[in-house]
Motif scaffolding. Structure first.
Motif, PDB file in Angstrom:
ATOM      1  N   LEU A  63      52.082  33.803  13.168  1.00 29.50           N
ATOM      2  CA  LEU A  63      50.795  33.495  13.789  1.00 29.50           C
ATOM      3  C   LEU A  63      50.996  33.194  15.274  1.00 29.50           C
ATOM      4  CD1 LEU A  63      49.197  31.136  11.100  1.00 29.50           C
ATOM      5  CD2 LEU A  63      49.391  33.635  11.116  1.00 29.50           C
ATOM      6  N   PRO A  64      50.008  33.514  16.095  1.00 27.80           N
ATOM      7  CA  PRO A  64      50.134  33.168  17.518  1.00 27.80           C
ATOM      8  C   PRO A  64      50.190  31.655  17.685  1.00 27.80           C
ATOM      9  CG  PRO A  64      47.916  33.931  17.018  1.00 27.80           C
ATOM     10  CD  PRO A  64      48.735  34.195  15.800  1.00 27.80           C
ATOM     11  N   ALA A  65      51.058  31.202  18.546  1.00 21.00           N
ATOM     12  CA  ALA A  65      51.239  29.766  18.756  1.00 21.00           C
ATOM     13  C   ALA A  65      51.502  29.499  20.229  1.00 21.00           C
ATOM     14  CB  ALA A  65      52.387  29.228  17.908  1.00 21.00           C
ATOM     15  N   MET A  66      51.167  28.286  20.657  1.00 18.86           N
ATOM     16  CA  MET A  66      51.337  27.885  22.043  1.00 18.86           C
ATOM     17  C   MET A  66      52.230  26.652  22.109  1.00 18.86           C
ATOM     18  SD  MET A  66      47.368  28.309  23.306  1.00 18.86           S
ATOM     19  CE  MET A  66      47.784  27.989  25.021  1.00 18.86           C
ATOM     20  N   ASP A  67      52.853  26.466  23.242  1.00 21.84           N
ATOM     21  CA  ASP A  67      53.630  25.256  23.506  1.00 21.84           C
ATOM     22  C   ASP A  67      52.731  24.304  24.293  1.00 21.84           C
ATOM     23  OD1 ASP A  67      55.318  23.228  24.393  1.00 21.84           O
ATOM     24  OD2 ASP A  67      57.018  24.580  24.690  1.00 21.84           O
ATOM     25  N   PRO A  68      52.307  23.196  23.692  1.00 23.23           N
ATOM     26  CA  PRO A  68      51.319  22.323  24.336  1.00 23.23           C
ATOM     27  C   PRO A  68      51.914  21.257  25.247  1.00 23.23           C
ATOM     28  CG  PRO A  68      51.745  21.551  22.131  1.00 23.23           C
ATOM     29  CD  PRO A  68      52.627  22.755  22.326  1.00 23.23           C
ATOM     30  N   PRO A 124      54.833  24.449  16.129  1.00 26.88           N
ATOM     31  CA  PRO A 124      55.052  24.961  17.491  1.00 26.88           C
ATOM     32  C   PRO A 124      55.994  24.135  18.346  1.00 26.88           C
ATOM     33  CG  PRO A 124      52.703  24.823  16.990  1.00 26.88           C
ATOM     34  CD  PRO A 124      53.425  24.168  15.870  1.00 26.88           C
ATOM     35  N   VAL A 125      56.162  22.849  18.007  1.00 28.29           N
ATOM     36  CA  VAL A 125      57.017  21.954  18.795  1.00 28.29           C
ATOM     37  C   VAL A 125      57.991  21.254  17.853  1.00 28.29           C
ATOM     38  CG1 VAL A 125      57.075  19.980  20.373  1.00 28.29           C
ATOM     39  CG2 VAL A 125      55.139  21.564  20.438  1.00 28.29           C
ATOM     40  N   PRO A 126      59.285  21.310  18.112  1.00 30.15           N
ATOM     41  CA  PRO A 126      60.227  20.560  17.273  1.00 30.15           C
ATOM     42  C   PRO A 126      59.903  19.068  17.293  1.00 30.15           C
ATOM     43  CG  PRO A 126      61.394  22.110  18.713  1.00 30.15           C
ATOM     44  CD  PRO A 126      59.966  22.078  19.174  1.00 30.15           C
ATOM     45  N   LEU A 127      60.154  18.408  16.196  1.00 37.59           N
ATOM     46  CA  LEU A 127      59.823  16.992  16.093  1.00 37.59           C
ATOM     47  C   LEU A 127      60.530  16.173  17.169  1.00 37.59           C
ATOM     48  CD1 LEU A 127      58.350  14.755  14.606  1.00 37.59           C
ATOM     49  CD2 LEU A 127      60.218  14.701  12.935  1.00 37.59           C
ATOM     50  N   GLY A 329      49.164  24.852  18.201  1.00 35.48           N
ATOM     51  CA  GLY A 329      49.714  24.327  19.443  1.00 35.48           C
ATOM     52  C   GLY A 329      48.766  24.354  20.624  1.00 35.48           C
ATOM     53  N   GLU A 330      47.542  24.795  20.410  1.00 38.79           N
ATOM     54  CA  GLU A 330      46.578  24.857  21.514  1.00 38.79           C
ATOM     55  C   GLU A 330      45.823  23.533  21.595  1.00 38.79           C
ATOM     56  OE1 GLU A 330      42.859  27.630  23.115  1.00 38.79           O
ATOM     57  OE2 GLU A 330      43.785  28.037  21.166  1.00 38.79           O
ATOM     58  N   ALA A 331      46.085  22.760  22.636  1.00 43.55           N
ATOM     59  CA  ALA A 331      45.446  21.453  22.796  1.00 43.55           C
ATOM     60  C   ALA A 331      44.031  21.645  23.328  1.00 43.55           C
ATOM     61  CB  ALA A 331      46.257  20.588  23.753  1.00 43.55           C
ATOM     62  N   VAL A 332      43.047  21.099  22.601  1.00 45.25           N
ATOM     63  CA  VAL A 332      41.651  21.287  22.984  1.00 45.25           C
ATOM     64  C   VAL A 332      40.924  19.946  23.016  1.00 45.25           C
ATOM     65  CG1 VAL A 332      41.506  23.644  22.088  1.00 45.25           C
ATOM     66  CG2 VAL A 332      40.945  21.723  20.585  1.00 45.25           C
ATOM     67  N   GLU A 333      39.955  19.854  23.902  1.00 45.13           N
ATOM     68  CA  GLU A 333      39.066  18.700  23.949  1.00 45.13           C
ATOM     69  C   GLU A 333      37.764  19.095  23.262  1.00 45.13           C
ATOM     70  OE1 GLU A 333      38.864  16.573  27.700  1.00 45.13           O
ATOM     71  OE2 GLU A 333      40.604  17.715  28.429  1.00 45.13           O
ATOM     72  N   VAL A 340      34.464  30.090  19.020  1.00 43.62           N
ATOM     73  CA  VAL A 340      35.645  30.510  18.266  1.00 43.62           C
ATOM     74  C   VAL A 340      35.946  31.984  18.526  1.00 43.62           C
ATOM     75  CG1 VAL A 340      36.589  30.862  15.953  1.00 43.62           C
ATOM     76  CG2 VAL A 340      35.247  28.804  16.461  1.00 43.62           C
ATOM     77  N   ARG A 341      37.206  32.232  18.815  1.00 47.72           N
ATOM     78  CA  ARG A 341      37.715  33.597  18.875  1.00 47.72           C
ATOM     79  C   ARG A 341      38.625  33.781  17.669  1.00 47.72           C
ATOM     80  NH1 ARG A 341      39.457  33.910  25.309  1.00 47.72           N
ATOM     81  NH2 ARG A 341      37.365  33.533  26.176  1.00 47.72           N
ATOM     82  N   PRO A 342      38.351  34.735  16.806  1.00 50.19           N
ATOM     83  CA  PRO A 342      39.140  34.878  15.563  1.00 50.19           C
ATOM     84  C   PRO A 342      40.547  35.414  15.816  1.00 50.19           C
ATOM     85  CG  PRO A 342      37.493  36.615  15.713  1.00 50.19           C
ATOM     86  CD  PRO A 342      37.223  35.680  16.867  1.00 50.19           C
ATOM     87  N   TRP A 343      41.382  34.570  16.381  1.00 50.24           N
ATOM     88  CA  TRP A 343      42.740  34.942  16.762  1.00 50.24           C
ATOM     89  C   TRP A 343      43.579  35.409  15.582  1.00 50.24           C
ATOM     90  CZ3 TRP A 343      45.875  31.990  13.870  1.00 50.24           C
ATOM     91  CH2 TRP A 343      45.393  30.739  13.459  1.00 50.24           C
TER      92      TRP A 343
END
Length: 374
Positions: A63-68, A124-127, A329-333, A340-343
């Motif tokens: 799945l697509p993932a981001m580094d936040p 997305p981020v190691p602990l 991993g996508e940080a949102v407010e 919504v974009r169906p990624w």
């Protein structure tokens, strides 16, 4: 197996017995199951069904993932930001306080390293690279919410835990100091020292257990987190219950609602929401931006991996629901969330077919697991 955890005893057990939810030797749901939630004509899936049944239960590609982490280094303008890290694990930033919910970094939702539902999407981020956490929230003791290797690592960090009655016995057995653990009954509130944050346990319609002999030996809860400026709701695991209206009346309204939408099945429709009932639960809670959780990480039922997302996208507009569905991993407010974009739709397109992981022989499956497992 250490991952099975530990049973409550002594003063902890006496406090559990004082709960109005305690029924002689275990906890119980007190709200009647609503009509139509569970289909009595549908049989419970067998382990063979669970291991080999269904179609398209895992994606064909990552799945697509981001580094936040760069975003986390900046203060959210609205004061409230959320990052979905997979399944029911989220980092909530609430007016300067960081809360980590149901942290699961382990490879399987199982007591075994070799059998049981395997993670198909990494966090997305190691602990070890997470920012400092002010509070860890654990809703209940199922393997996809309370993860032994993750807790063992967090035990070495001086961070407090808030959880449901009885779950602290597992945490202590895995190295978390008693002084760092707060266990709540429904409607009880803990105020995090040195912050303006409170955590209140609230009703849910579920069950607990990590083995065949500890069914409902610990409590399960939803949680409300509040500051002077913001209030958010986290469902943990639950079926649909009109108790959500009482939660709205006593603790709402909410600036963000996080409800479980995956791992649903008509044979256990009373203990999981699924996307349709999640939208009804949202209505009972009074609405608010809705971030669906409990999907996109493990295959815990027979439905397609993306069924919850597609169903929500179809039904939400007709119910006036505001969906917040970020990539991993996508940080949102929530106050500034976009449409919504169906990624998820591009994940399987053009991906080479990958043969499913061979099912383990029955004799290597853990013999001490509840069913269903979450």
């Amino acid at each position: 197996m250490k991952s099975l955890g530990s049973r409550a005893a002594g003063a902890r057990l006496e406090r559990m017995k004082a709960s109005p939810l305690w029924a002689g030797d275990r906890f119980q749901n007190v709200h009647p199951v609503l009509p139509g939630l569970r289909d009595p004509q549908v049989k419970m899936p067998s382990f063979t069904d669970f291991l080999c049944g269904g179609e398209h239960r895992v994606p064909l590609a990552p799945l697509p993932a981001m580094d936040p982490r760069d975003t986390w280094a900046r203060t959210p303008g609205s004061g409230l930001r959320v990052t979905w890290l997979g399944h029911s694990t989220l980092l909530l930033e609430i007016d300067g306080v960081r809360v980590l919910t149901d942290p699961v970094w382990g490879p399987r939702a199982s007591p075994s390293r070799y059998a049981g539902p395997k993670r198909f999407q990494p966090v997305p981020v190691p602990l070890r690279k997470m920012p400092p956490i002010d509070l860890v929230l654990v809703s209940h003791d199922h393997y996809d919410h309370l993860d032994y290797p993750t807790i063992r690592e967090l035990a070495g960090v001086d961070v407090p835990f808030v959880t449901s009655l009885g779950v602290g016995a597992h945490l202590e057995a895995w190295g978390v100091e008693a002084r760092r653990i707060t266990e709540l009954d429904w409607w009880e509130t803990h105020r995090l020292p040195g912050t303006g944050l409170s955590a209140t346990a609230a009703p849910s319609q579920h069950f607990s257990g990590r083995g065949l002999k500890d069914r409902n030996a610990t409590l399960w809860s939803s949680f409300v987190l509040r500051t002077d400026r913001h209030s958010v709701f986290f469902s943990g695991d639950t079926g649909l219950t009109t108790e959500y209206q009482a939660i709205r009346d006593q603790l709402g309204p909410f600036d963000l609602v996080m409800l479980e939408v995956g791992a649903f099945h008509p044979a256990w429709g009373d203990i999981h929401l699924g996307p349709k009932n999640a939208l009804e639960a949202l209505r009972l809670l009074g609405g608010g931006p809705f971030l669906p959780v409990h999907w996109g990480t493990f295959s815990l039922a027979m439905h397609a991996w993306d069924d919850p997302a597609e169903t929500l996208l179809k039904l939400a507009p007709g119910m006036g629901a505001q969906l917040v569905m970020p990539r991993l991993g996508e940080a949102v407010e929530p106050a500034h969330a976009e449409d919504v974009r169906p990624w998820w739709r591009g994940v399987d397109q053009g991906a080479p077919h990958v043969a499913p992981e061979p099912a383990p022989a029955p004799e290597v499956l853990p013999k001490q697991m509840p069913w269903p497992i979450d």
